[in-house]
Design an enzyme around this catalytic site. Structure first.
Site, mmCIF file in Angstrom:
data_model
loop_
_atom_site.group_PDB
_atom_site.id
_atom_site.type_symbol
_atom_site.label_atom_id
_atom_site.label_comp_id
_atom_site.label_asym_id
_atom_site.label_seq_id
_atom_site.Cartn_x
_atom_site.Cartn_y
_atom_site.Cartn_z
ATOM 1 N N CYS A 43 0.824 -1.216 0.000
ATOM 2 C CA CYS A 43 0.000 0.000 0.000
ATOM 3 C C CYS A 43 0.853 1.259 0.000
ATOM 4 O O CYS A 43 0.664 2.152 -0.824
ATOM 5 C CB CYS A 43 -0.936 -0.013 1.208
ATOM 6 N N CYS A 48 -1.644 1.733 -3.019
ATOM 7 C CA CYS A 48 -2.615 2.819 -2.802
ATOM 8 C C CYS A 48 -1.994 4.220 -2.762
ATOM 9 O O CYS A 48 -2.495 5.138 -3.419
ATOM 10 C CB CYS A 48 -3.332 2.627 -1.470
ATOM 11 N N LYS A 51 -0.086 5.391 -5.981
ATOM 12 C CA LYS A 51 -1.133 5.424 -7.029
ATOM 13 C C LYS A 51 -2.000 6.669 -6.901
ATOM 14 O O LYS A 51 -2.259 7.368 -7.867
ATOM 15 C CB LYS A 51 -1.952 4.139 -6.929
ATOM 16 N N TYR A 177 -9.004 -3.313 -10.604
ATOM 17 C CA TYR A 177 -8.706 -1.985 -10.066
ATOM 18 C C TYR A 177 -7.450 -1.377 -10.717
ATOM 19 O O TYR A 177 -7.453 -0.257 -11.168
ATOM 20 C CB TYR A 177 -8.368 -2.077 -8.576
ATOM 21 N N GLU A 181 -7.127 1.999 -13.171
ATOM 22 C CA GLU A 181 -6.487 3.167 -12.549
ATOM 23 C C GLU A 181 -5.268 3.606 -13.355
ATOM 24 O O GLU A 181 -5.097 4.790 -13.650
ATOM 25 C CB GLU A 181 -6.096 2.841 -11.099
ATOM 26 N N HIS A 436 -26.666 21.674 -0.644
ATOM 27 C CA HIS A 436 -26.823 22.239 -1.975
ATOM 28 C C HIS A 436 -25.823 23.343 -2.227
ATOM 29 O O HIS A 436 -25.577 24.147 -1.317
ATOM 30 C CB HIS A 436 -28.250 22.788 -2.104
ATOM 31 N N GLU A 441 -25.883 15.382 -2.916
ATOM 32 C CA GLU A 441 -27.286 15.539 -2.497
ATOM 33 C C GLU A 441 -28.217 14.656 -3.322
ATOM 34 O O GLU A 441 -29.332 14.349 -2.893
ATOM 35 C CB GLU A 441 -27.728 17.001 -2.551
HETATM 36 P P1 NDP Z 1 -7.926 -7.828 -9.731
HETATM 37 O O1 NDP Z 1 -7.989 -9.157 -9.128
HETATM 38 O O2 NDP Z 1 -8.783 -6.719 -9.239
HETATM 39 O O3 NDP Z 1 -8.189 -7.942 -11.298
HETATM 40 C C1 NDP Z 1 -7.468 -8.825 -12.090
HETATM 41 C C2 NDP Z 1 -7.892 -8.621 -13.522
HETATM 42 O O4 NDP Z 1 -7.057 -9.378 -14.368
HETATM 43 C C3 NDP Z 1 -9.315 -9.079 -13.766
HETATM 44 O O5 NDP Z 1 -9.883 -8.212 -14.714
HETATM 45 C C4 NDP Z 1 -9.106 -10.478 -14.342
HETATM 46 O O6 NDP Z 1 -10.134 -10.866 -15.203
HETATM 47 C C5 NDP Z 1 -7.847 -10.278 -15.140
HETATM 48 N N1 NDP Z 1 -7.092 -11.507 -15.322
HETATM 49 C C6 NDP Z 1 -6.773 -12.427 -14.386
HETATM 50 N N2 NDP Z 1 -6.036 -13.422 -14.921
HETATM 51 C C7 NDP Z 1 -5.903 -13.125 -16.239
HETATM 52 C C8 NDP Z 1 -5.261 -13.778 -17.311
HETATM 53 N N3 NDP Z 1 -4.620 -14.939 -17.145
HETATM 54 N N4 NDP Z 1 -5.327 -13.210 -18.536
HETATM 55 C C9 NDP Z 1 -5.975 -12.043 -18.706
HETATM 56 N N5 NDP Z 1 -6.597 -11.371 -17.715
HETATM 57 C C10 NDP Z 1 -6.562 -11.915 -16.491
HETATM 58 O O7 NDP Z 1 -6.385 -7.462 -9.679
HETATM 59 P P2 NDP Z 1 -5.579 -6.117 -9.757
HETATM 60 O O8 NDP Z 1 -4.232 -6.527 -10.197
HETATM 61 O O9 NDP Z 1 -6.296 -5.097 -10.567
HETATM 62 O O10 NDP Z 1 -5.574 -5.652 -8.252
HETATM 63 C C11 NDP Z 1 -5.002 -6.486 -7.246
HETATM 64 C C12 NDP Z 1 -5.666 -6.314 -5.907
HETATM 65 O O11 NDP Z 1 -5.336 -5.076 -5.369
HETATM 66 C C13 NDP Z 1 -7.168 -6.403 -5.964
HETATM 67 O O12 NDP Z 1 -7.561 -7.555 -5.301
HETATM 68 C C14 NDP Z 1 -7.682 -5.182 -5.272
HETATM 69 O O13 NDP Z 1 -8.513 -5.527 -4.201
HETATM 70 C C15 NDP Z 1 -6.455 -4.466 -4.778
HETATM 71 N N6 NDP Z 1 -6.483 -3.065 -5.213
HETATM 72 C C16 NDP Z 1 -7.373 -2.194 -4.675
HETATM 73 C C17 NDP Z 1 -7.408 -0.885 -5.100
HETATM 74 C C18 NDP Z 1 -8.386 0.059 -4.525
HETATM 75 O O14 NDP Z 1 -9.003 -0.245 -3.510
HETATM 76 N N7 NDP Z 1 -8.619 1.205 -5.157
HETATM 77 C C19 NDP Z 1 -6.481 -0.386 -6.110
HETATM 78 C C20 NDP Z 1 -5.617 -1.383 -6.636
HETATM 79 C C21 NDP Z 1 -5.631 -2.663 -6.193
HETATM 80 P P3 NDP Z 1 -11.515 -11.531 -14.687
HETATM 81 O O15 NDP Z 1 -12.294 -10.443 -14.051
HETATM 82 O O16 NDP Z 1 -12.120 -12.007 -15.963
HETATM 83 O O17 NDP Z 1 -11.132 -12.625 -13.766
#
Ligand code: NDP
Length: 459
Positions: A43, A48, A51, A177, A181, A436, A441
């Site tokens: 983080c 976080c 980012k 996410y 982002e 407002h 709101e």
């Molecule tokens: P996520 O798990 O959120 O998303 C992974 C993405 O990659 C999904 O769209 C998934 O598709 C896709 N994917 C997975 N495997 C493959 C593959 N083999 N080929 C192609 N696409 C694939 O991971 P992130 O890396 O975005 O984030 C990691 C973690 O960090 C998350 O769990 C999140 O909770 C946390 N995070 C939170 C943030 C916040 O609160 N703002 C910001 C950044 C991260 P599908 O959906 O089809 O499975």
């Protein structure tokens, strides 16, 4: 009774581990925490915090444009990426120091190095051996890159935070996410961005209306989003750029490829397997409702377990665990209605059930929706819409989900989350006076539910 050097040894000084160590120490426990990389974990160092700093940097691009509608003349502007990286690095270093001071101030010992579990009560770091009554594993996760020819050429978010210069073109793979982002950050900073996602619509698990609306807004802002496609293979050209072959038989030329396809838990290679700590099929450490692993006295929290992978969740887990083990309170974590934000452009804030989840859980639900152009854009001229949505269980009138796409969505949904956690009804929302003029709101002025899908089709 066996005697140990310590009451608690924490492996990993990320968000969860640091909180657990601090709180345990503040309850008088003898605590050490080992960290092999950076205090504050993902983080603070590669997640976080940096980012969000990048998102602020990126947003100025639109702010400068929008200013013209309010009478400002903004001259030539140029973004200095190395300067942003240097400022970000300095801030992260400051936070590393804050984390150290918090731990040491609470009375915990900070040990730099990779910990290895020798047995269920003994941890080795370098040449030192520590015995502890209890061990807490809070080792987090690491980005995953799928197998394909050329996958060693890609970067992940870990490297994106330290790029020496911005590429002219980038491909961002993934639909979670991190990918939305970073696609937004790079796009706003002037990079030509292609985002690839393997499914029909990114941000699986979020409310469908928000997913669609975000895709529309990102496309308007210039991100080239391609759904239902993955990278088959890639190669480096002689000039350092890349040629990327996609599953739809198209080919892309780009300067950088970033993967944001999820993260795997850091659960192997430091002794858990040999001790018989149970891992699930994806390598997550299995824990019960009190974060106990299958081996007595070894606990695990945060992203190395199959929990909701968010910093505040890991922090709360660490805090509750430390209070339960060493303090007066014996508490359980409530994982219901955990709010979260996606710092996309525009941003998403969400809490509770999506419309689809609510339709599965309740026989009848009402949907309140409002889509509008925020006041600021009446003068800025920007074609960006805000979307707000409430999901209500008709029988009890309880608001079971609130979702927003638009500026400051995270800030707004944090407050709404308190109402939802407290069990607020739609009537409570209606009885609340709006502020407002704000966008927020709208959440207390939405009066008519959407027609039912079947009714709508019949009309
Ligand atoms: P996520 O798990 O959120 O998303 C992974 C993405 O990659 C999904 O769209 C998934 O598709 C896709 N994917 C997975 N495997 C493959 C593959 N083999 N080929 C192609 N696409 C694939 O991971 P992130 O890396 O975005 O984030 C990691 C973690 O960090 C998350 O769990 C999140 O909770 C946390 N995070 C939170 C943030 C916040 O609160 N703002 C910001 C950044 C991260 P599908 O959906 O089809 O499975």
């Amino acid at each position: 009774m066996a005697s140990y050097d310590l009451d608690l040894f924490v492996i990993g000084a990320g968000s969860g581990g640091t909180r657990a160590a601090r709180i345990a120490a503040s309850h008088g426990a003898r605590v050490a925490v080992a960290e092999e990389r950076y205090l504050g974990g993902t983080c603070v160092n590669v997640g976080c915090v940096p980012k969000k700093l990048f998102v602020y940097a990126a947003h100025f691009a639109e702010d400068f444009e929008d200013a013209a509608g309010f009478g400002w003349q903004v001259g030539d502007r140029r973004h200095d990426w190395p300067r942003l990286i240097a400022a970000k690095n300095a801030e992260i270093e400051r936070l590393n120091g804050v984390y150290r001071r918090l731990l040491v101030g609470a009375g915990a010992t900070v040990i730099e190095g990779r910990a290895h579990l020798e047995d269920a009560h003994t941890v080795v770091v370098g040449d030192e051996r520590y015995t502890a009554e209890r061990i807490l594993v809070a080792t987090g996760g690491w980005p995953t890159v799928p197998e394909f020819p050329g996958n060693d050429l890609v970067i992940t978010s870990n490297e994106a935070f330290f790029l020496e210069e911005l590429p002219k073109r980038i491909v961002v793979a993934g639909g979670g996410y991190v990918s939305v982002e970073f696609a937004g950050i790079f796009n706003a900073l002037g990079v030509e961005v292609i985002q690839l996602y393997r499914g029909p619509l990114f941000l699986r698990g979020f409310d469908d209306d928000l997913r669609e609306a975000l895709a529309e807004e990102m496309i308007k802002k210039g991100v080239d989003i391609r759904f239902n496609v993955v990278i088959d293979c890639m190669e480096r050209n002689a000039d350092g750029s890349f040629v990327v072959d996609l599953s739809d038989r198209s080919t892309i030329e780009t300067d950088l490829v970033m993967f944001a396809t999820g993260r795997h838990p850091n659960s192997r290679g430091f002794g858990l397997e040999a001790l018989g700590v149970a891992l699930d099929d994806n390598g997550f450490i299995e824990v019960d409702a009190d974060w106990r692993t299958s081996v007595p006295h070894i606990y695990a929290i945060g992203d190395c377990t199959n929990t909701i992978k968010l910093t505040p969740v890991a922090i709360k887990e660490g805090h509750i665990l430390a209070d339960t083990l060493f303090g007066p309170a014996d508490r359980r974590m409530d994982y219901d209605a955990v709010p979260s934000a996606v710092f996309s452009q525009p941003s998403i804030g969400t809490v509770g059930l999506t419309e689809a989840q609510a339709r599965e859980r309740y026989p009848e639900i009402d949907i309140y929706k409002s889509s509008f152009r925020p006041m600021k854009h009446t003068l800025s001229g920007r074609d960006e819409r805000t979307l707000m949505k409430l999901v209500v269980d008709r029988k009890t009138d309880r608001v079971v989900g609130a979702h927003m796409l638009g500026p400051e969505a995270g800030e707004i949904i944090q407050g709404i989350a308190v109402a939802i956690k407290a069990g607020a009804s739609k009537a409570d929302f209606d009885a609340t006076v709006g502020i407002h003029p704000t966008s927020a709101e709208e959440f207390v002025t939405m009066r008519s539910a959407e027609p039912e899908p079947a009714q709508e089709a019949a009309e």
